[in-house]
Design a protein around this motif. Structure first.
Motif, PDB file in Angstrom:
ATOM      1  N   UNK A 136       7.852  13.873   6.366  1.00  0.00           N
ATOM      2  CA  UNK A 136       7.908  15.191   5.733  1.00  0.00           C
ATOM      3  C   UNK A 136       8.357  15.180   4.276  1.00  0.00           C
ATOM      4  N   UNK A 137       8.100  14.076   3.584  1.00  0.00           N
ATOM      5  CA  UNK A 137       8.422  14.016   2.152  1.00  0.00           C
ATOM      6  C   UNK A 137       7.573  12.952   1.490  1.00  0.00           C
ATOM      7  N   UNK A 138       7.433  13.100   0.170  1.00  0.00           N
ATOM      8  CA  UNK A 138       6.796  12.051  -0.595  1.00  0.00           C
ATOM      9  C   UNK A 138       7.779  10.932  -0.884  1.00  0.00           C
ATOM     10  N   UNK A 139       7.253   9.776  -1.282  1.00  0.00           N
ATOM     11  CA  UNK A 139       8.099   8.637  -1.595  1.00  0.00           C
ATOM     12  C   UNK A 139       8.443   8.567  -3.064  1.00  0.00           C
ATOM     13  N   UNK A 140       9.415   7.736  -3.390  1.00  0.00           N
ATOM     14  CA  UNK A 140       9.823   7.516  -4.765  1.00  0.00           C
ATOM     15  C   UNK A 140       9.345   6.135  -5.226  1.00  0.00           C
ATOM     16  N   UNK A 182       2.391  19.274  -1.983  1.00  0.00           N
ATOM     17  CA  UNK A 182       1.431  20.020  -1.154  1.00  0.00           C
ATOM     18  C   UNK A 182       1.156  19.289   0.158  1.00  0.00           C
ATOM     19  N   UNK A 183       1.068  17.970   0.076  1.00  0.00           N
ATOM     20  CA  UNK A 183       0.694  17.189   1.254  1.00  0.00           C
ATOM     21  C   UNK A 183       1.884  16.710   2.078  1.00  0.00           C
ATOM     22  N   UNK A 192       0.845  -1.203   0.000  1.00  0.00           N
ATOM     23  CA  UNK A 192       0.000   0.000   0.000  1.00  0.00           C
ATOM     24  C   UNK A 192       0.878   1.249   0.000  1.00  0.00           C
ATOM     25  N   UNK A 193       1.118   1.835  -1.189  1.00  0.00           N
ATOM     26  CA  UNK A 193       1.882   3.082  -1.237  1.00  0.00           C
ATOM     27  C   UNK A 193       1.074   4.235  -0.660  1.00  0.00           C
ATOM     28  N   UNK A 194       1.803   5.218  -0.129  1.00  0.00           N
ATOM     29  CA  UNK A 194       1.182   6.465   0.292  1.00  0.00           C
ATOM     30  C   UNK A 194       1.326   7.503  -0.802  1.00  0.00           C
ATOM     31  N   UNK A 195       1.837   8.665  -0.441  1.00  0.00           N
ATOM     32  CA  UNK A 195       2.007   9.735  -1.424  1.00  0.00           C
ATOM     33  C   UNK A 195       3.348   9.542  -2.143  1.00  0.00           C
ATOM     34  N   UNK A 196       3.280   9.049  -3.360  1.00  0.00           N
ATOM     35  CA  UNK A 196       4.458   8.709  -4.138  1.00  0.00           C
ATOM     36  C   UNK A 196       4.539   9.625  -5.365  1.00  0.00           C
ATOM     37  N   UNK A 197       5.732  10.056  -5.694  1.00  0.00           N
ATOM     38  CA  UNK A 197       5.930  10.942  -6.848  1.00  0.00           C
ATOM     39  C   UNK A 197       5.782  10.154  -8.151  1.00  0.00           C
TER      40      UNK A 197
END
Length: 249
Positions: A215-219, A207-208, A187-192
């Motif tokens: 404090x960062x998005x994932x790759x 933004x999120x 289950x990925x979260x906020x991924x670029x």
């Protein structure tokens, strides 16, 4: 010795492409499925080959069970049996409140995210299951942390489709465990990835990011690592499991 064959749906970009590249490096012969975006699949294919890996691409709409069946038969005939499957293909539509969405949108989302996953898992069973003459295998279904959060005011229908994948995966894993097949979920979260552009906000992850504990998005590559671990023999006693790749959310 022939390399094990891994089929990745939606393998041309984002998490799918990252998984394909890592899998090739780890010794899989990768088959990239795509529906319309042949150019992206071809670019991923060429990069894998440039790095010395083995890969093929195949077009099929996973919303069509007949096309899914034909895809598996084509792979078997031309390259060998699929021993690993990553159900990565998925769609979302423009951000909106649920009250502003309609049946046609719900059907499009569920046809790909849920029923496409169902069709691929059913086809894989016929090729992998010990009771069907197969040699076993491993399946990873790519869900989303939205299945837990519900994604209010943006993608409630998408979140519901991923929750359906979660429940299905747990039940299917129990059904096929004695047939030599492991089924797990990432289950990925906020991924670029470009998927956010599809939803109308290319910069959504940035933004999120302040709301994410890390404090960062994932790759995509970080998600790929989890997928490949679950596919591997290192996870040989793991089935019906979930790995959240979401920065602590």
């Amino acid at each position: 010795m022939e390399k094990p064959i891994l089929l990745i749906t939606g393998g041309g970009r984002g998490i799918g492409a990252a998984t394909a590249k890592l899998a090739a490096q780890q010794g899989y012969r990768v088959v990239l499925n795509y529906r319309l975006d042949k150019a992206s699949a071809q670019a991923a294919l060429e990069e894998i080959k440039h790095l010395g890996g083995q890969a093929h691409s195949i077009q099929a709409d996973i919303c069509d069970a007949d096309q899914v069946s034909t895809m598996f038969e084509h792979i078997l005939k031309n390259w060998g049996p699929v021993s690993a499957l990553v159900n990565n293909a998925g769609i979302l539509e423009t951000q909106n409140t649920f009250a502003q969405t309609d049946l046609n949108r719900w059907q499009r989302v569920f046809n790909t995210n849920v029923f496409g996953t169902f069709s691929c898992c059913q086809a894989a069973f016929k090729h992998m299951a010990l009771s069907q003459g197969g040699k076993g295998g491993s399946i990873v279904n790519v869900s989303s942390l939205a299945a837990i959060s519900g994604s209010p005011n943006e993608y409630v229908d998408y979140a519901a489709s991923k929750a359906a994948v979660d429940t299905f995966s747990r039940g299917f894993a129990k059904e096929v465990a004695d047939d030599g097949i492991r089924v797990n979920v990432v289950r990925p979260g906020f991924i670029h990835t470009d998927m956010h552009k599809d939803g109308g906000e290319a910069g959504r992850v940035d933004r999120l990011a302040p709301s994410i504990p890390m404090k960062r998005g994932g790759q995509p590559e970080e998600v790929a690592e989890a997928i490949l671990w679950l596919l591997s023999d290192k996870a040989s006693y793991t089935s019906g499991g979930f790995i959240d790749v979401a920065g602590g959310r």
